[in-house]
Design an enzyme around this catalytic site. Structure first.
Site, mmCIF file in Angstrom:
data_model
loop_
_atom_site.group_PDB
_atom_site.id
_atom_site.type_symbol
_atom_site.label_atom_id
_atom_site.label_comp_id
_atom_site.label_asym_id
_atom_site.label_seq_id
_atom_site.Cartn_x
_atom_site.Cartn_y
_atom_site.Cartn_z
ATOM 1 N N HIS A 177 -25.649 9.451 13.106
ATOM 2 C CA HIS A 177 -24.996 9.552 11.800
ATOM 3 C C HIS A 177 -25.506 10.769 11.036
ATOM 4 O O HIS A 177 -24.733 11.575 10.512
ATOM 5 C CB HIS A 177 -25.261 8.275 11.006
ATOM 6 N N ARG A 180 -19.686 39.416 -18.381
ATOM 7 C CA ARG A 180 -19.922 38.688 -19.638
ATOM 8 C C ARG A 180 -21.028 39.441 -20.365
ATOM 9 O O ARG A 180 -22.209 39.285 -20.045
ATOM 10 C CB ARG A 180 -20.377 37.259 -19.357
ATOM 11 N N ARG A 225 -15.874 42.406 -20.593
ATOM 12 C CA ARG A 225 -15.424 41.552 -21.685
ATOM 13 C C ARG A 225 -16.347 41.715 -22.884
ATOM 14 O O ARG A 225 -17.565 41.733 -22.733
ATOM 15 C CB ARG A 225 -15.423 40.093 -21.260
ATOM 16 N N GLU A 243 -7.160 32.145 -22.740
ATOM 17 C CA GLU A 243 -8.022 30.975 -22.620
ATOM 18 C C GLU A 243 -7.819 29.987 -23.768
ATOM 19 O O GLU A 243 -8.484 28.967 -23.851
ATOM 20 C CB GLU A 243 -9.502 31.384 -22.479
ATOM 21 N N GLY A 254 -8.840 32.783 -18.515
ATOM 22 C CA GLY A 254 -10.164 32.180 -18.669
ATOM 23 C C GLY A 254 -9.958 30.673 -18.608
ATOM 24 O O GLY A 254 -9.865 29.992 -19.626
ATOM 25 N N THR A 255 -9.891 30.180 -17.382
ATOM 26 C CA THR A 255 -9.482 28.782 -17.223
ATOM 27 C C THR A 255 -10.597 27.795 -17.569
ATOM 28 O O THR A 255 -10.346 26.600 -17.623
ATOM 29 C CB THR A 255 -8.967 28.531 -15.801
ATOM 30 N N ASN A 256 -11.819 28.306 -17.811
ATOM 31 C CA ASN A 256 -12.857 27.380 -18.286
ATOM 32 C C ASN A 256 -12.488 26.915 -19.693
ATOM 33 O O ASN A 256 -12.402 25.719 -19.978
ATOM 34 C CB ASN A 256 -14.227 28.061 -18.320
ATOM 35 N N ASP A 257 -12.266 27.893 -20.558
ATOM 36 C CA ASP A 257 -11.889 27.528 -21.927
ATOM 37 C C ASP A 257 -10.479 26.947 -21.975
ATOM 38 O O ASP A 257 -10.211 26.031 -22.754
ATOM 39 C CB ASP A 257 -11.983 28.749 -22.847
ATOM 40 N N CYS A 303 -10.459 34.598 -14.161
ATOM 41 C CA CYS A 303 -11.904 34.778 -14.058
ATOM 42 C C CYS A 303 -12.662 33.501 -14.425
ATOM 43 O O CYS A 303 -13.873 33.500 -14.500
ATOM 44 C CB CYS A 303 -12.374 35.952 -14.897
HETATM 45 C C1 PEP Z 1 -13.365 31.190 -19.274
HETATM 46 O O1 PEP Z 1 -13.288 30.637 -20.352
HETATM 47 O O2 PEP Z 1 -12.738 30.780 -18.269
HETATM 48 C C2 PEP Z 1 -14.232 32.357 -19.074
HETATM 49 C C3 PEP Z 1 -14.256 33.007 -17.927
HETATM 50 O O3 PEP Z 1 -15.047 32.694 -20.103
HETATM 51 P P1 PEP Z 1 -16.428 31.929 -20.409
HETATM 52 O O4 PEP Z 1 -16.692 31.016 -19.271
HETATM 53 O O5 PEP Z 1 -17.453 32.990 -20.550
HETATM 54 O O6 PEP Z 1 -16.134 31.221 -21.676
HETATM 55 MG MG MG Z 2 -14.082 31.718 -22.096
#
Ligand code: PEP
Ligand code: MG
Length: 778
Positions: free
Chosen positions: A356, A461, A517, A646, A667-670, A732
Site C-alpha cells: 500500500h 508584485r 504591477r 480583479e 487577477g483571479t485571486n481577488d 496572473c
Molecule cells: C490577484 O488578485 O489574482 C493577483 C494576482 O494579485 P494579488 O494576489 O497580489 O492580490
Molecule cells: Mg490582486
C-alpha cells in the site's frame, strides 16, 4: 481510485456451503481458508468490526500451535478459526454472523456503495480532481482462487517499472494466497521473475498477455492475476500509476517504439505530477559523504528530509505547525492517506514494492522507502536502525531512488530539466498555443523561471520587494506619512531600491516581456505591530510615539482586502505612481543602453481597478512621467499601460476599461474573493465544512470556478476585444498554474498564463494538453 474503495471476497460461504465447497474441490483446507477470509473481510468492511481484532485471534492461534505462517494452518485449524471468528462476531455484535448468501450479497453491495464516501476516497478525489457526483458502480463477479494449494497463487505486476519506467516486467506474487496477502505485506512476496522457475508455463503465458495488453492499450499496464491449479487467470488491467520520472520515460519510450504519437505521449503525463521533479534533489556531494544507517526498497523516488513522526494523525498536526516530516510506520493502510500526503517521505518496516505504502506514495509523487526489516521498534514512538536510536522529532533523510536511509538532514540542490523531461517539454512546446509567463519579484526567481521555460513575467508584485527587514522600514515610513513632504522623503528612499530591482529583473529576463504591477500592499501586511519597530520608526520620522501609534490605529482597516490598496493608493497619493514610473522607466533605459538588442517594452500594470476614470487618473500620471523621461533619454522606446481585472465591476465594464487599458491580466485571486464574497485570508476556516457537506468540492482559490468567476473572465475578454481587438489578455492569479484552470484559459482565448516559477513546466504541459484536446475534439 486504487485501494480507496472496498471489496468483499469469498462471498456466499456459510456452514453448509463450505462443506459442499470442500467436497467439490476435494480440498477442505482451501474451503475453510476461504471461509475464514470471508468472515474477516465481511465483518471489517460491512459490519465495521476491525480486521485487526481478527488478526489478534490468528496470532494467538499461531502462537498456540507454534507456527509462523498462515499457510501452515491445517484444515482443522482453519475450521477452528472459523468458530473463533464467529464467536467473536457474536459477542461483538450480539447476533449471529449472517449465513444467508442473499443477505451477505445485498449487505456487501450496500457497503461498496457506501465506500464511495469513506474519508480516504473523499480525500483521494479532492487530491485528484475527481467529482463526487460521478458515483460508483459495484461489480459482482465469480472468483478464481489462488489459495487452492501450492499449484495456485496470485500476484500483481506492471508491464514496465512504475518507479523508473524501465521496460521490464515488474511485479510480485505469492503462492497459495489471495490478493489481499500480497498487498498487506504480511508474507514477503516473490518477484515476478521467480515465477519463471516456479511455473514456467503460466509465466510464458503471462508475458505474452502483458505484451498484448500493452499493444492494445498503448500504455503501461498494472495487472492482477491469479493462478488456480496451474491455470492463469487475468483479474484486471488498468493503466498503471507511476512516478513522474517513470511517466516521462514511458511516454518518451512509447513514442520511440512507434506505439504512440507525440500528442498521446503528452496526454499520458499528468501535468501536476511534474511537481515531484521540480523540487530540490539531494546535493550529490553531500550524499556521497553521508553514510546510510540502513537501506530498503526504493519504492518511490525523491529526496526527502524531515522530522520523524509515527502516525498519520501526528503527521497532519506537525505539518500544520509548519514542520517537514517523515512518516515512519510498520506498514501503511488506506486510512493513512492524508498523513502520507502531507509528509515529505514515508518509511515502512514491512511491505514490498507493491505494498500500500509503495503504490500510494508513487501515485502521490511522495518519496517512499518500504520494507525496511532492519527497523526494530523499541516502543510506539522509538526505533533503532543501523545501531542508531531514533525518536519522534529526530531528523531523517530518505533517498527514494536508492532506498538509502540517513540520520539527519542532507542538504539539497535545485532541480533541473534534462533527459526525458526535457524531451517531453520540447514536444509540449510544439503543440501549445498559450504562452507561459511567471510571477516573480526577484532576479533569482526570474532566473529560475527562465530555466523552467518561462517566456516572460506576467506579474512583478512590487510591494513584495519591500518585505526584507532593511527595506520594510522605508515602506512603513511611506505608509504612515501624514504629509506629502514626508511621503516624498520616504519615496526617495524607495526609488533607488526599486530601480535597481527592476534592472536586475530586466537583466534576468533579457529580451522577454515583463509586466510590473504598481504597489498593492494590503496595509495590514506592512504596518508595524512590534513595539520596538514602532519606537524605531517614530525616531526615524521625528514623531512622538503616541502620535505614530495614533496614525497606525487610524490606518487599521476592518476589511483590509477591500481597503486602501491597489490603485486607490495612487489616487490618494499620486507621488507613489510617479516614483514607480520613474523607477520602471529609468531601469528600462539603463538596461536598453547596456543591451540595445533586447528591445525592452515595459508593461506597467495598474491593480484593483473598478472604474475607467480611476485607471485614467493613474495612467495620466504614468504617461506624464514616462514620456518626459523617455524624451530626455533620446531613446526610441515604448511602454504599455494595462490593468488587472480583479474586481467584478471591472469585468462587467471591461469595454469601458479597455478604452484606457492596452492589456488585461486577470487577477483571479481577488476576482474569486470578490465574486464569492469569501475573504482570501479567512475562507480556509470554513471551506472545509463546505467540502464535508459537498456544497463545494474544490477550493475556488486553487481551481478556477469556471461557472461563476469564469463567466466574468469570458465576458471581460469579449468586451475588451470589442473595444480593442488586439488587446493582450493574460492571467496572473494562482489559477495560472493550475492545469484545469489553464485549460479554461486556453478556451477563453487568453494569450498567456502566469504562475510561480515552480509551476512553469506544469503550465507548459497543461497548455499543450488543452491545445491537443481541443484539436482532438474537432
Ligand atoms: C490577484 O488578485 O489574482 C493577483 C494576482 O494579485 P494579488 O494576489 O497580489 O492580490
Ligand atoms: Mg490582486
Amino acid at each position: 481510485m486504487p485501494g480507496m474503495m472496498d471489496t468483499i471476497l469469498n462471498l456466499g460461504l456459510n456452514d453448509t456451503v463450505v462443506e459442499g465447497f470442500a467436497k467439490l474441490t476435494n480440498n477442505p483446507r482451501f474451503a475453510y481458508d476461504s471461509y475464514r477470509r470471508f468472515i474477516q473481510m465481511f465483518s471489517d468492511v460491512v459490519m465495521d468490526l476491525p480486521k485487526h481484532n481478527f488478526e489478534v485471534i490468528i496470532d494467538e492461534m499461531k502462537e498456540k500451535k507454534g507456527i509462523k505462517l498462515d499457510t501452515e494452518f491445517t484444515a482443522e485449524d482453519l475450521k477452528e478459526m472459523v468458530l473463533h471468528f464467529k464467536e467473536y462476531y457474536r459477542s461483538a455484535k450480539q447476533e449471529e454472523f449472517p449465513s444467508d448468501p442473499k443477505i451477505q450479497l445485498v449487505e456487501s453491495v450496500k457497503a461498496v456503495f457506501r465506500s464511495w464516501n469513506n474519508p480516504r476516497a473523499i480525500y483521494y478525489r479532492r487530491m485528484n480532481d475527481i467529482p463526487y457526483s460521478w458515483g460508483t458502480a459495484v461489480n459482482i463477479q465469480s472468483m478464481v482462487f489462488g489459495n487452492m494449494g501450492d499449484d495456485s497463487g496470485t500476484g500483481v505486476a506492471f508491464t514496465r517499472n512504475p518507479s523508473t519506467g524501465e521496460k521490464k516486467l515488474y511485479g510480485e506474487f505469492l503462492m497459495n494466497a489471495q490478493g489481499e496477502d500480497v498487498v498487506a505485506g504480511i508474507r514477503t512476496p516473490q518477484t515476478i521473475d521467480e515465477l519463471k522457475s516456479v511455473m514456467p508455463h503460466a509465466y510464458d503465458q503471462f508475458v505474452d498477455i502483458c505484451d498484448r495488453l500493452e499493444e492494445h492499450y498503448r500504455d503501461m499496464q498494472d495487472m492482477e492475476f491469479t493462478i488456480e491449479k496451474g491455470k492463469l487467470y487475468m483479474l484486471q488491467t488498468r493503466n498503471g500509476k507511476r512516478t513522474a520520472a517513470a511517466a516521462l520515460k514511458v511516454a518518451v519510450d512509447l513514442v520511440k517504439e512507434g506505439m504512440i504519437t507525440k500528442e498521446n505521449a503528452i496526454l499520458q503525463v499528468d501535468p501536476k505530477q511534474l511537481d515531484a521533479l521540480l523540487h530540490p534533489q539531494f546535493d550529490t556531494k553531500k550524499l556521497q559523504e553521508a553514510k546510510p544507517v540502513g537501506s530498503a526498497l526504493p519504492a518511490s523516488p525523491g529526496a526527502a528530509s524531515g522530522r520523524i513522526v509515527f502516525t498519520a494523525a501526528d503527521a497532519v498536526v506537525w505539518k500544520e505547525r509548519g514542520e517537514k516530516i517523515i512518516l515512519v510506520r510498520l506498514e501503511t493502510s488506506p486510512e493513512d492517506i492524508e498523513g502520507m500526503h502531507v509528509s515529505q517521505g514515508i518509511l515502512t518496516a514491512r511491505g514490498g514494492m507493491t505494498s500500500h505504502a509503495a503504490v500510494v506514495a508513487r501515485g502521490m509523487g511522495t518519496c517512499c522507502v518500504s520494507g525496511c526489516g532492519d527497523i526494530k521498534f523499541t516502543s510506539a514512538k522509538t526505533f533503532t536502525l543501523g545501531g542508531v536510536d531514533f525518536k519522534e522529532g529526530d531528523a531523517l533523510s530518505l533517498d527514494g531512488s536508492t532506498g538509502n536511509i540517513y540520520a539527519g538532514a542532507i542538504p539539497t540542490v535545485p532541480a533541473s530539466i534534462t533527459g526525458d523531461f526535457s524531451t517531453l517539454m520540447g514536444w509540449a512546446d510544439e503543440f501549445r498555443t498559450l504562452k507561459v509567463r511567471t510571477n516573480a519579484d526577484t532576479p533569482k526567481d526570474a532566473r529560475q523561471a527562465v530555466e523552467f521555460g518561462a517566456e516572460g513575467i506576467g506579474l512583478v508584485r512590487t510591494e513584495h520587494m519591500f518585505f526584507e527587514v532593511d527595506r520594510i522600514k522605508a515602506m512603513r515610513e511611506m505608509i504612515v506619512s501624514k504629509t506629502e513632504e514626508q511621503r516624498r522623503k520616504a519615496l526617495l528612499k524607495l526609488l533607488p531600491m526599486q530601480r535597481s530591482d527592476f534592472e536586475g529583473i530586466y537583466e534576468a529576463m533579457e529580451y522577454r516581456p515583463v509586466t510590473i504591477r504598481y504597489l498593492d500592499p494590503p496595509l495590514h501586511e506592512f504596518l508595524p505591530t512590534d513595539e520596538d519597530d514602532i519606537v524605531n520608526l517614530a525616531k526615524e520620522m521625528n514623531l512622538e510615539l503616541a502620535e505614530l501609534k495614533n496614525i497606525i490605529s487610524n490606518l487599521h482597516e476592518f476589511n483590509p482586502m477591500m481597503g486602501h490598496r491597489g490603485c486607490r493608493l495612487a489616487v490618494s497619493y499620486p507621488e507613489i505612481a510617479e516614483m514607480q514610473t520613474q523607477a520602471v522607466i529609468e531601469a528600462a533605459i539603463n538596461t536598453i543602453r547596456k543591451h540595445p538588442e533586447w528591445k525592452i517594452v515595459p508593461e506597467i500594470m495598474i491593480p484593483l481597478v473598478g472604474e475607467v476614470k480611476e485607471l485614467k487618473y493613474v495612467k495620466d500620471i504614468v504617461v506624464r512621467v514616462a514620456d518626459k523621461l523617455i524624451a530626455e533619454s533620446g531613446l526610441d522606446m515604448h511602454y504599455m499601460v494595462g490593468t488587472m481585472i480583479e474586481i467584478p465591476r471591472a469585468a462587467l465594464l471591461a469595454d469601458e476599461i479597455a478604452t484606457e487599458a492596452e492589456f488585461f491580466s486577470f487577477g483571479t485571486n481577488d476576482l474569486t474573493q470578490m465574486t464569492f464574497g469569501f475573504s482570501r485570508d479567512d475562507a480556509g476556516a470554513f471551506l472545509s465544512h463546505y467540502y464535508d457537506k459537498k456544497i463545494y468540492e474544490q477550493d475556488p482559490f486553487a481551481r478556477l470556478d469556471q461557472n461563476g468567476v469564469g463567466k466574468l473572465v469570458t465576458m471581460a475578454c469579449k468586451l475588451g476585444k470589442q473595444t480593442r481587438p488586439n488587446i493582450k489578455l493574460g492571467i496572473c492569479g494562482e489559477h495560472g498554474g493550475d492545469p484545469s484552470s489553464i485549460e479554461f484559459c486556453h478556451k477563453a482565448g487568453l494569450s498567456y498564463v502566469s504562475c510561480s516559477p515552480f509551476r512553469v513546466p506544469i503550465a507548459r504541459l497543461a497548455a499543450a494538453h488543452a491545445a491537443i484536446k481541443e484539436k482532438n475534439a474537432k
